[in-house]
Design a protein around this motif. Structure first.
Motif, PDB file in Angstrom:
ATOM      1  N   ARG A   1      20.023  29.082 -24.506  1.00 49.15           N
ATOM      2  CA  ARG A   1      21.019  30.114 -24.798  1.00 49.15           C
ATOM      3  C   ARG A   1      21.112  30.449 -26.283  1.00 49.15           C
ATOM      4  O   ARG A   1      21.478  31.572 -26.650  1.00 49.15           O
ATOM      5  CB  ARG A   1      22.390  29.654 -24.281  1.00 49.15           C
ATOM      6  N   ALA A   2      20.792  29.482 -27.142  1.00 51.97           N
ATOM      7  CA  ALA A   2      20.981  29.684 -28.585  1.00 51.97           C
ATOM      8  C   ALA A   2      19.931  30.605 -29.191  1.00 51.97           C
ATOM      9  O   ALA A   2      20.258  31.478 -30.009  1.00 51.97           O
ATOM     10  CB  ALA A   2      20.956  28.333 -29.295  1.00 51.97           C
ATOM     11  N   LEU A   3      18.695  30.423 -28.782  1.00 53.12           N
ATOM     12  CA  LEU A   3      17.583  31.109 -29.443  1.00 53.12           C
ATOM     13  C   LEU A   3      17.742  32.627 -29.480  1.00 53.12           C
ATOM     14  O   LEU A   3      17.655  33.240 -30.560  1.00 53.12           O
ATOM     15  CB  LEU A   3      16.258  30.710 -28.786  1.00 53.12           C
ATOM     16  N   PRO A   4      17.989  33.279 -28.343  1.00 59.31           N
ATOM     17  CA  PRO A   4      18.113  34.744 -28.413  1.00 59.31           C
ATOM     18  C   PRO A   4      19.354  35.224 -29.151  1.00 59.31           C
ATOM     19  O   PRO A   4      19.434  36.395 -29.524  1.00 59.31           O
ATOM     20  CB  PRO A   4      18.154  35.161 -26.928  1.00 59.31           C
ATOM     21  N   GLN A   5      20.316  34.331 -29.385  1.00 61.21           N
ATOM     22  CA  GLN A   5      21.514  34.688 -30.145  1.00 61.21           C
ATOM     23  C   GLN A   5      21.298  34.580 -31.647  1.00 61.21           C
ATOM     24  O   GLN A   5      22.192  34.904 -32.431  1.00 61.21           O
ATOM     25  CB  GLN A   5      22.669  33.763 -29.744  1.00 61.21           C
ATOM     26  N   GLY A   6      20.136  34.097 -32.024  1.00 59.72           N
ATOM     27  CA  GLY A   6      19.878  33.895 -33.443  1.00 59.72           C
ATOM     28  C   GLY A   6      20.466  32.610 -33.964  1.00 59.72           C
ATOM     29  O   GLY A   6      20.655  32.440 -35.174  1.00 59.72           O
TER      30      GLY A   6
END
Length: 949
Positions: free
Chosen positions: A186-191
């Motif tokens: 979940r974190a990666l695409p949120q930057g």
């Protein structure tokens, strides 16, 4: 009627009903209706290739054989899942009770007071045990709750942190592996950059905005995070804590050492293991963060006469209402399981919970003491229920594992050779002796049988809980089964569910969840399987998952499937994550736009944002269709940036769009993928499918199309089916293969729900499933025809028909009479009906979906009710009824008002309570008047302790 045919019991309409309905619609046959409703170019050329339909008896025998393939080992793996004892009074009266499992999310608070109170109980339990002032009424699982905590802390960054590029989330290395994997997904695409390390060694740098720690941790050790939390706050960082809810009965709650967010699983509060789910996650935080909180919050309010009541509070009750501005896409949660957890706490009370927690802790201490004598070294300085053991030199992991397996016991095996043992509520003294026998044989040392375990504690004074909890009377008076049963029934009588009447909510598919589908869930062989046991011990589950996967791939036309997503919105996110991974693999990771029709459900743009995409809205034309010219123009303008189109079919406007195949071609010509939202699959099964239409993948709502019940707001399951080229990017799991795109704590998400859908497909068969779809479309068109003159429908397809649902026009009535769609919804309660979907997707309207399960008699009664309400509106228009004092603006009329000595309305009590004869025969008495929707927001009271005084 063939009584042995399950489809004839599930489908409410018989062939004898067809002539009347078809005549009203204006067609000669059901085939003609379907041919004129669904575009010919997307129709299936042949029937679905499914096994012949089973009878209910045949399926019962079949599912029991599958269940018998699951091996009943005693499991001590822990890692977030623990055996528990579901009180029989709760299993019988809640889990197995259709009043609780067939009700809908409590948007209509006046007919949902029972489950709202039950959910407020749950929030109170969580708030008390965590030491936090505010809890929501459940999330999907602990791992996704961790991801929600991460994105919430990210959204709470100060302006300075945002400006300075603070994008690092610190996660302690001693967090559960599945939680870390989901946070990374979940974190990666949120930057968000995830930094993993030892919390004691963390140097707080300006780029860190938040931290996540586990309490007790992955090894079972209880860490004292007070100094760490203080340092984090000095550095401007938020701290989120994954906490064991049963351990908090004995441990200092994180709220007392200033944590910002506390989350975890409530599975230990009486919810069976179910091979990983469903169970209710919890999420608690500070009051000042209430508008950033994901999920729904239940709060107190008052009705129009000042009676205290319950309702869903704030817009945070569904963050996806904010669409692309949402910080969460949570929609369905785990309401039924949260209800059960709340009742578990009510039944046991504070003293009962202490007794259970102390017994777990005492058994763990006893086991540790005896294992130490055998030469095993305890690695945890402080523990609640979990031991991490270093083996003696003469004991190898392989040797111990072989002995444990031969004794039908599952232990946890760490990568470094250590062995873990987690004790739970279901562990007995005999189990402790069994474990000692296993470890003794491995150490080649004889052991003496333990005959008694005195209460003992190894907790230090600093970490021992001193504050009380659950002091409200509800947790201190229902401790006998008789009293508990009556309390549950008292709440149950306040709610409308499918046992009372049709729930015609558009876009929700409130169909029958048949008893034959539900009964298997009470089999211990399905209930008591830990998700991390070796697969050969769960052969029944594995075979069921495989067979159901093949069925759903056949129905959708796709080649691959994952069952991991725990809800429809989670399925949306998963599908977009799969698309992202695929595009990155072919060098197209720069594509950042997702085209979404203006009519789309709010979770679509919210999910797109969560997946790191930017929504690009496509207009709809006056007939409710996607504006083809606008779509083509935007797709071509952004063809190098476009990642996907999200489309619902039939559309959220309730129509089969004739251009859908061309729409898919336009997207593919731009190098993008087509994601189909499966919310409306109930109008596709057996007649068309996403692959034939041209989609690349879709999610399915098992709690809509495939007969899994809604549970008052969950559980749901959102499996994702994909085309061949997307199979390599399906979610994995850290404990079994790889953790790519892992989106849920358990490998198969809420596996405990899957027998319901498997039962539905097995017993319906190809013919039954296809007929169900046809009848769903028939019923919707019949209602549309019945309402055309009195109300009118907003949208119809090219040939003048609706799909499986329709949008009822109420805006003109409001202009002419002052009566709103909300007034109509409240008046329906007086007639014993739940309202249709209110003001979605078109403001000022009602969206109706009757499903195939309703009989013609029920449809006709609903028609009579709606036409009678239309007459009541006409009385106001003509001036025969007061515009300020009439049955609609005063609806609903609670029982206490009807029987009161004083009656001050200009109409009779009979008109208020018994407007038509059928209501007399089946009156549902409401216990509150219309609820104030602003009072409970102005003063949020999210626990049982709240008061407006």
């Amino acid at each position: 009627m063939k009584t042995a045919t399950f489809a004839n019991r599930h489908i409410g309409i018989s062939e004898e009903d067809y002539p009347k309905m078809l005549e009203k619609i204006g067609v000669k046959s059901l085939d003609e209706l379907i041919d004129r409703t669904i575009p010919a170019n997307i129709r299936l050329k042949e029937p679905l290739h499914l096994d012949p339909a089973m009878t209910e008896r045949e399926f019962a025998e079949h599912i029991n054989k599958l269940a018998a393939m699951n091996q009943p080992f005693k499991t001590y793996i822990g890692t977030g899942w623990y055996d528990t004892v579901t009180p029989a009074v709760i299993q019988r009266n809640v889990f197995e009770n259709p009043v609780w499992y067939t009700s809908y999310t409590p948007y209509q608070a006046e007919i949902s007071q029972g489950r709202l109170e039950a959910l407020l109980n749950f929030q109170t339990v969580i708030s008390d045990l965590t030491g936090m002032p505010l809890a929501n009424c459940s999330l999907l699982d602990e791992a996704t709750a961790a991801a929600e905590a991460a994105t919430m802390m990210f959204s709470l960054r100060s302006r300075a942190q945002q400006k300075g590029g603070a994008t690092t989330l610190f996660v302690d290395e001693e967090i559960f592996p599945q939680t870390l994997a989901v946070v990374r997904t979940r974190a990666l695409p949120q930057g968000i950059q995830v930094q993993v390390g030892k919390y004691k060694e963390l140097n707080f740098t300006p780029d860190i905005f938040g931290c996540i720690v586990q309490y007790p941790n992955n090894s079972g050790n209880i860490e004292d995070y007070r100094e760490f939390t203080r340092q984090a706050h000095e550095a401007g960082c938020k701290v989120a804590v994954a906490a064991d809810i049963m351990a908090l009965v004995l441990l200092v709650p994180p709220g007392e050492w200033d944590a910002d967010i506390v989350f975890g699983s409530s599975q230990r509060l009486g919810t069976p293991l179910f091979y990983g789910g469903p169970s209710a996650a919890y999420f608690a935080t500070r009051d000042e963060y209430k508008r950033n909180m994901p999920g729904r919050i239940i709060g107190l309010s008052k009705d129009k006469y000042g009676h205290t009541c319950y309702r869903m509070a704030l817009q945070t009750r569904e963050q996806h209402i904010k669409r692309e501005k949402a910080t969460s896409n949570i929609c369905t949660a785990q309401a039924l399981l949260a209800t059960m957890a709340g009742f578990y706490a009510v039944y046991h009370g504070p003293d009962g919970l202490k007794e259970i927690a102390k017994r777990i802790h005492s058994l763990t201490n006893c086991l540790n003491k005896q294992l130490t004598k055998l030469g095993y070294v305890q690695k945890n300085e402080l523990f609640f229920d979990t031991l991490r053991l270093q083996l003696p030199e003469n004991v190898s992991t392989q040797k111990l594992q072989t002995i444990a397996m031969s004794k039908k016991a599952n232990l946890r095996y760490f990568d470094n050779g250590d062995v873990g043992v987690s004790i739970d509520e279901a562990t007995t003294l005999a189990d402790i002796n069994h474990l000692l026998n296993i470890f003794g044989i491995a150490a080649e040392t004889s052991i003496q049988e333990i005959t008694d375990v005195p209460e003992m504690s190894s907790l230090t004074r600093e970490l021992r809980r001193r504050t009380g909890f659950l002091s409200h009377e509800v947790f201190n008076k229902y401790h006998t089964e008789t009293e508990m049963m009556r309390y549950i029934k008292r709440l149950e009588r306040k709610d409308i569910s499918l046992i009372h009447s049709m729930i015609s909510l558009g876009s929700c598919t409130m169909k029958l969840s048949a008893a034959a589908e539900m009964i298997p869930l009470s089999n211990a062989a399905w209930m008591n399987v830990h998700p991390l046991v070796p697969k050969e011990q769960a052969e029944g589950y594995q075979l069921l998952i495989q067979k159901l996967g093949e069925q759903l791939k056949t129905i959708t036309g796709f080649a691959g499937i994952t069952f991991q997503p725990n809800s429809g919105a989670a399925g949306e996110y998963t599908g977009l994550r799969i698309i992202r991974s695929y595009l990155e693999s072919i060098g197209q990771g720069h594509r950042h736009l997702v085209l979404i029709p203006a009519s789309a459900h709010g979770t679509n743009p919210a999910s797109a944002v969560q997946a790191g995409y930017e929504p690009l809205v496509c207009a709809c034309d006056d007939r409710g269709n996607i504006d083809l010219n606008d779509l083509r123009e935007k797709a071509e303008t952004h063809k190098d940036e476009l990642a996907a189109l999200m489309i619902t079919y039939p559309s959220t406007h309730g129509i089969f769009e004739a251009d859908v195949a061309e729409i898919c071609q336009i997207i593919h010509q731009c190098g993008a993928q087509v994601y189909m939202d499966g919310a409306n699959m109930n109008a596709q099964v057996g007649l068309t499918n996403p692959a034939t239409i041209g989609a690349d993948l879709c999610h399915l709502n098992l709690h809509k199309t495939f007969a899994s019940p809604h549970g008052g707001g969950g559980p749901g399951v959102g499996p994702v089916c994909v085309a061949e080229h997307l199979i390599p990017f399906l979610p994995g799991h850290a404990s079994f293969d790889h953790e790519q795109n892992e989106v849920a704590a358990a490998p198969y998400g809420s596996a405990g729900i899957l027998p319901i859908t498997y039962a539905y497909i097995c017993m319906m068969g190809t013919e039954g499933l296809t007929r169900a779809t046809e009848v769903a479309i028939l019923n919707a068109n019949y209602l549309a025809a019945c309402f055309e003159e009195a109300y009118g429908t907003v949208y119809r397809g090219t040939n003048g028909f609706v799909g499986h649902e329709m949008i009822l026009e109420c805006r003109k009535l409001h202009e002419e009479s002052g009566i709103s769609e909300n007034d109509i919804s409240k008046r329906l309660m007086d007639y014993g009906y739940h309202a249709p979907t209110l003001s979605f997707p078109v403001h000022g309207t009602l969206m109706i979906e009757p499903t195939e399960s309703e009989s013609l008699a029920e449809l006709d009664n609903f028609v009579e009710v709606m036409l009678q309400i239309r007459k009541e509106i006409e009385e106001i228009k003509r001036g025969d009824a007061s515009a300020d004092d009439n049955v609609l603006v005063n609806a609903p009329h609670p029982e206490y008002e009807i029987v009161a000595n004083e009656w001050e309305h200009s109409y009779s009590r009979e008109k208020a309570a018994y407007p038509i004869p059928s209501v007399r025969e089946n009156k549902f008495w409401i216990n509150v008047a219309r609820i104030d929707n602003t009072l409970g927001d102005r003063k949020l009271l999210p626990t049982r302790y709240g008061s407006f005084n």
